[in-house]
Design an enzyme around this catalytic site. Structure first.
Site, PDB file in Angstrom:
ATOM      1  N   GLY A 237     -21.907  27.377  18.099  1.00 55.20           N
ATOM      2  CA  GLY A 237     -22.951  27.039  19.059  1.00 55.20           C
ATOM      3  C   GLY A 237     -23.877  25.977  18.529  1.00 55.20           C
ATOM      4  O   GLY A 237     -23.903  25.698  17.329  1.00 55.20           O
ATOM      5  N   GLY A 240     -29.986  26.015  16.479  1.00 56.97           N
ATOM      6  CA  GLY A 240     -31.153  26.733  16.996  1.00 56.97           C
ATOM      7  C   GLY A 240     -30.844  27.794  18.015  1.00 56.97           C
ATOM      8  O   GLY A 240     -31.749  28.374  18.604  1.00 56.97           O
ATOM      9  N   LYS A 243     -27.643  31.577  15.516  1.00 52.46           N
ATOM     10  CA  LYS A 243     -26.464  32.024  14.778  1.00 52.46           C
ATOM     11  C   LYS A 243     -26.868  32.711  13.476  1.00 52.46           C
ATOM     12  O   LYS A 243     -26.366  33.785  13.156  1.00 52.46           O
ATOM     13  CB  LYS A 243     -25.548  30.822  14.497  1.00 52.46           C
ATOM     14  CG  LYS A 243     -25.036  30.172  15.762  1.00 52.46           C
ATOM     15  CD  LYS A 243     -24.109  29.004  15.487  1.00 52.46           C
ATOM     16  CE  LYS A 243     -24.813  27.819  14.879  1.00 52.46           C
ATOM     17  NZ  LYS A 243     -25.804  27.195  15.763  1.00 52.46           N
ATOM     18  N   HIS A 460     -43.820   3.719  39.575  1.00 51.24           N
ATOM     19  CA  HIS A 460     -42.455   4.089  39.194  1.00 51.24           C
ATOM     20  C   HIS A 460     -42.290   5.614  39.249  1.00 51.24           C
ATOM     21  O   HIS A 460     -41.376   6.121  39.897  1.00 51.24           O
ATOM     22  CB  HIS A 460     -42.171   3.566  37.785  1.00 51.24           C
ATOM     23  CG  HIS A 460     -40.811   3.884  37.260  1.00 51.24           C
ATOM     24  ND1 HIS A 460     -39.805   2.954  37.180  1.00 51.24           N
ATOM     25  CD2 HIS A 460     -40.281   5.049  36.781  1.00 51.24           C
ATOM     26  CE1 HIS A 460     -38.720   3.519  36.684  1.00 51.24           C
ATOM     27  NE2 HIS A 460     -38.987   4.802  36.425  1.00 51.24           N
ATOM     28  N   GLU A 461     -43.201   6.298  38.600  1.00 50.81           N
ATOM     29  CA  GLU A 461     -43.090   7.767  38.577  1.00 50.81           C
ATOM     30  C   GLU A 461     -43.314   8.352  39.967  1.00 50.81           C
ATOM     31  O   GLU A 461     -42.649   9.318  40.362  1.00 50.81           O
ATOM     32  CB  GLU A 461     -44.083   8.367  37.576  1.00 50.81           C
ATOM     33  CG  GLU A 461     -43.844   7.962  36.117  1.00 50.81           C
ATOM     34  CD  GLU A 461     -42.454   8.286  35.606  1.00 50.81           C
ATOM     35  OE1 GLU A 461     -41.815   9.213  36.128  1.00 50.81           O
ATOM     36  OE2 GLU A 461     -41.997   7.589  34.679  1.00 50.81           O
ATOM     37  N   HIS A 464     -40.088   8.248  41.849  1.00 54.11           N
ATOM     38  CA  HIS A 464     -39.211   9.394  41.542  1.00 54.11           C
ATOM     39  C   HIS A 464     -39.684  10.625  42.292  1.00 54.11           C
ATOM     40  O   HIS A 464     -38.892  11.340  42.909  1.00 54.11           O
ATOM     41  CB  HIS A 464     -39.271   9.724  40.042  1.00 54.11           C
ATOM     42  CG  HIS A 464     -38.549   8.761  39.160  1.00 54.11           C
ATOM     43  ND1 HIS A 464     -37.243   8.398  39.363  1.00 54.11           N
ATOM     44  CD2 HIS A 464     -38.948   8.106  38.045  1.00 54.11           C
ATOM     45  CE1 HIS A 464     -36.876   7.553  38.410  1.00 54.11           C
ATOM     46  NE2 HIS A 464     -37.904   7.352  37.593  1.00 54.11           N
TER      47      HIS A 464
END
Ligand code: ADP
Ligand code: ZN
Length: 643
Positions: A237, A240, A243, A460-461, A464
């Protein structure tokens, strides 16, 4: 050879420079030694001078070496004479025999001998000896010239033997610990406090390792029925995901000692070290059995062998791997040592590792989903004094793609932020700040952004945000910010649905929203900028995947050029014709341009709302869902994100 195993928790203080020290020291010693012993300490003289000395009766002995050189030994009285003063042997080491006082080479032996005999006869020097030596010096010089190498090799062999014996505590000194394993031992009675309770989520993995716990606890139960206890399991995996934590929990649950080390600990600059460390590790584990060995990053030694036959530099790693395989095959099923190893690259591991009787179990430890993240939050929130109204559901929804380690990090960071602000409890805002910090690097408040740039970023943001609000399948927006962080000048945060299958209309809506940033710049300023790079990268990848991987393009058809085995037989050449390549390129471009035009159209129709949103953003720098709702009204399609 075997001594008491040393305390494992004490890291051996190993300094490879010691070895160089020894080598240099022996070199110096040899130089001194050979200088004092075989070096030219006698003074040079000439044959005629010698004849004078001989006539004067100063010479006790003439040694003729290899019919070529003469060495002159003076009588005791002669040594005291003024003319011979500087010929005294100046050797540092006490020499066994008195050394010669003079030496010189003569021409013809016959003539030389006749001359000596005449002088001896004429002067009646009955005490003067003349001897011949032949092989002595030739051989001696030869040995002396080899001596340094012999000594170095000797020292080397000595070190290697001490290392591979794995023993040699105490008297041998620190350098001999080089071949000892660097494993950290967690004692079952004192050190291991980890149990399955500390591992959140990972149900499947826990179930699989539960079996290992049972094996370790009552091996008889399994062996009495003729079953074989597994020897190893591979935890696969991303970093973090827990494991190490899981392996520790296995040891904690089974109440057995736990040897932990990383694959890279085996690799050292000296030949043979890795293999001897493996041997040592297994020896120690067997002494403490039942026990668990945990090897993190096994890929450091377990990479497939023989791929880099050219370089030869992998021999050491291969030896280490071979030793590991040998040890795993070697210990009987009753030794009760179980090896757990972790990797995030199971694909590059040598297949021999996975063979039966070795790491024959593979346990996948995936990134947590939203429900598991909630559980992980619960574990790490335990020690934290949190605000009463803290919504863990919200936090886990905010953190898609975060690993367990990231979440542990967030909780810690949030507590620090709250403390910095002198709060009594850690609240939602602290967690959100912590998330921001961990995702985007530290906030850069003082990064210089011109007002014009800031305006461009805001639109721009806002672009979105607007598009994703208006399209049914685009991920709903949670937060938009124009505070620069790390590399980015602004960011929009979404709440992606965790979908198992994705439909083309969902992909297209997401692409449209991703292109909304550039579209807004175009609509408002009639200018575009480089600020859309990461958006374009994402969209291009997605469009390519639609066409060449998922078979979602009508013109290219229901086929895929994806190869799950990762070993494309085509190598670097394209698995399709030139015509298809052109078709694919055209399709990708078509998909993207269509979505871009769609975004432009949507934004043009909603230019006023877009502008309003951008203005709010410029003012507040950070806006949330409620700000959007105020401008756009409730989002019509959403069902599940409303509480
Ligand atoms: P890995 O070995 O997979 O890289 P670790 O086991 O070292 O990851 O995880 C690092 C830390 O992250 C752990 O010490 C723990 O605090 C936290 N963590 C990771 N996964 C989980 C989980 N499933 N439950 C609780 N904590 C976790
Ligand atoms: Zn963007």
């Amino acid at each position: 050879m075997s001594k008491e195993p040393k305390n494992l928790n004490k890291k051996p203080k190993l300094n490879p420079y010691w070895i160089y020290g020894i080598i240099i020291a022996s070199f110096l010693a040899i130089q001194l030694f050979s200088g004092g012993f075989g070096g030219q300490t006698e003074a040079k003289t000439t044959p005629s001078q010698f004849f004078e000395y001989l006539e004067a009766g100063d010479v006790a002995k003439v040694e003729i070496i290899n019919n070529r050189e003469a060495k002159i030994y003076l009588t005791k009285d002669a040594v005291e004479k003024e003319i011979h003063k500087k010929t005294k042997p100046n050797s540092i080491l006490p020499t066994v025999a008195p050394s010669a006082n003079y030496s010189f080479e003569f021409g013809d032996l016959k003539l030389f001998q006749e001359e000596i005999n005449t002088i001896i006869d004429e002067n009646d020097l009955i005490n003067t000896q003349v001897t011949f030596e032949t092989e002595d010096n030739l051989f001696g010089n030869f040995i002396l010239s080899l001596l340094p190498f012999i000594l170095i090799i000797g020292v080397w062999i000595f070190i290697m033997r001490r290392m591979s014996s794995g023993g040699g505590g105490g008297a041998g000194g620190q350098i001999f610990n080089i071949g000892k394993s660097k494993a950290k031992l967690f004692d079952e009675k004192t050190d291991i406090k980890t149990s399955f309770k500390d591992v959140a989520g990972l149900e499947g993995a826990k179930e699989e390792v539960q079996e290992i716990v049972d094996f370790l606890k009552n091996p008889e139960k399994y062996t009495s029925l003729g079953g074989k206890i597994p020897k190893g399991a591979l935890l696969i995996g991303s970093p973090g995901t827990g494991k190490t934590l899981l392996a520790k929990a296995v040891a904690g649950e089974a109440q057995v000692p736990f040897f932990s080390l990383s694959g890279s600990d085996f690799v050292e600059m000296f030949v043979g070290v890795g293999a001897s460390r493996v041997r040592d590790l297994f020896k120690q584990a067997k002494e403490k059995s039942p026990s668990i060995i945990f090897i993190d990053e096994i890929d450091a030694i377990g990479r497939a062998r023989g791929k880099n036959a050219m370089s030869g530099s992998n021999d050491e790693r291969e030896n280490t791997l071979n030793q590991l395989l040998t040890e795993m095959d070697g210990f009987g099923t009753n030794s009760n040592v179980i090896v757990l190893a972790a990797t995030n690259r199971a694909d590059i591991l040598d297949k021999a590792l996975m063979r039966a009787g070795r790491f024959d179990r593979q346990i996948f430890v995936d990134l947590p989903d939203v429900r598991e993240r909630k559980e992980i939050f619960a574990v790490h929130l335990r020690p934290i004094k949190k605000a009463e109204d803290l919504d863990v559901d919200f936090l886990s929804k905010q953190t898609p793609g975060f690993s367990g380690a990231d979440i542990a990090n967030i909780c810690n960071e949030a507590a620090l932020i709250a403390a910095r602000n002198n709060k009594k409890a850690v609240d939602k805002q602290d967690f959100l700040d912590a998330v921001d910090r961990i995702v985007g690097g530290l906030e850069k408040k003082n990064k210089i952004v011109t007002p014009g740039e800031k305006r461009a970023v805001a639109f721009h943001e806002a672009g979105h945000a607007t598009i994703s609000w208006m399209l049914e399948h685009a991920a709903p927006l949670v937060k938009v910010t124009i505070v620069p962080r790390g590399q980015s000048l602004g960011a929009a945060w979404y709440l992606p649905e965790e979908r198992l299958i994705v439909r083309p209309e969902q992909m297209l809506d997401e692409m449209c929203a991703a292109l909304g940033g550039r579209a807004a710049e175009k609509v408002i300023f009639d200018q575009i900028s480089t600020g859309a790079l990461s958006d374009l990268e994402k969209v291009t990848k997605q469009a390519r995947a639609m066409v060449t991987v998922y078979g979602l393009s009508e013109k290219v058809g229901n086929l895929t050029y994806y190869d799950s085995s990762g070993q494309s037989e085509y190598g670097f050449t394209k698995p399709y014709s030139e015509q298809t390549a052109e078709l694919i390129d055209r399709e990708i471009s078509d998909i993207i341009e269509t979505q871009y035009r769609r975004a432009i159209k949507l934004l043009e129709e909603n230019k006023d709302k877009l502008t309003e949103l951008a203005e709010v953003l410029l003012e507040k720098e950070v806006i949330f869902k409620d700000n959007l709702e105020k401008i756009f009204g409730k989002r019509p399609f959403s069902k599940d994100e409303e509480e």
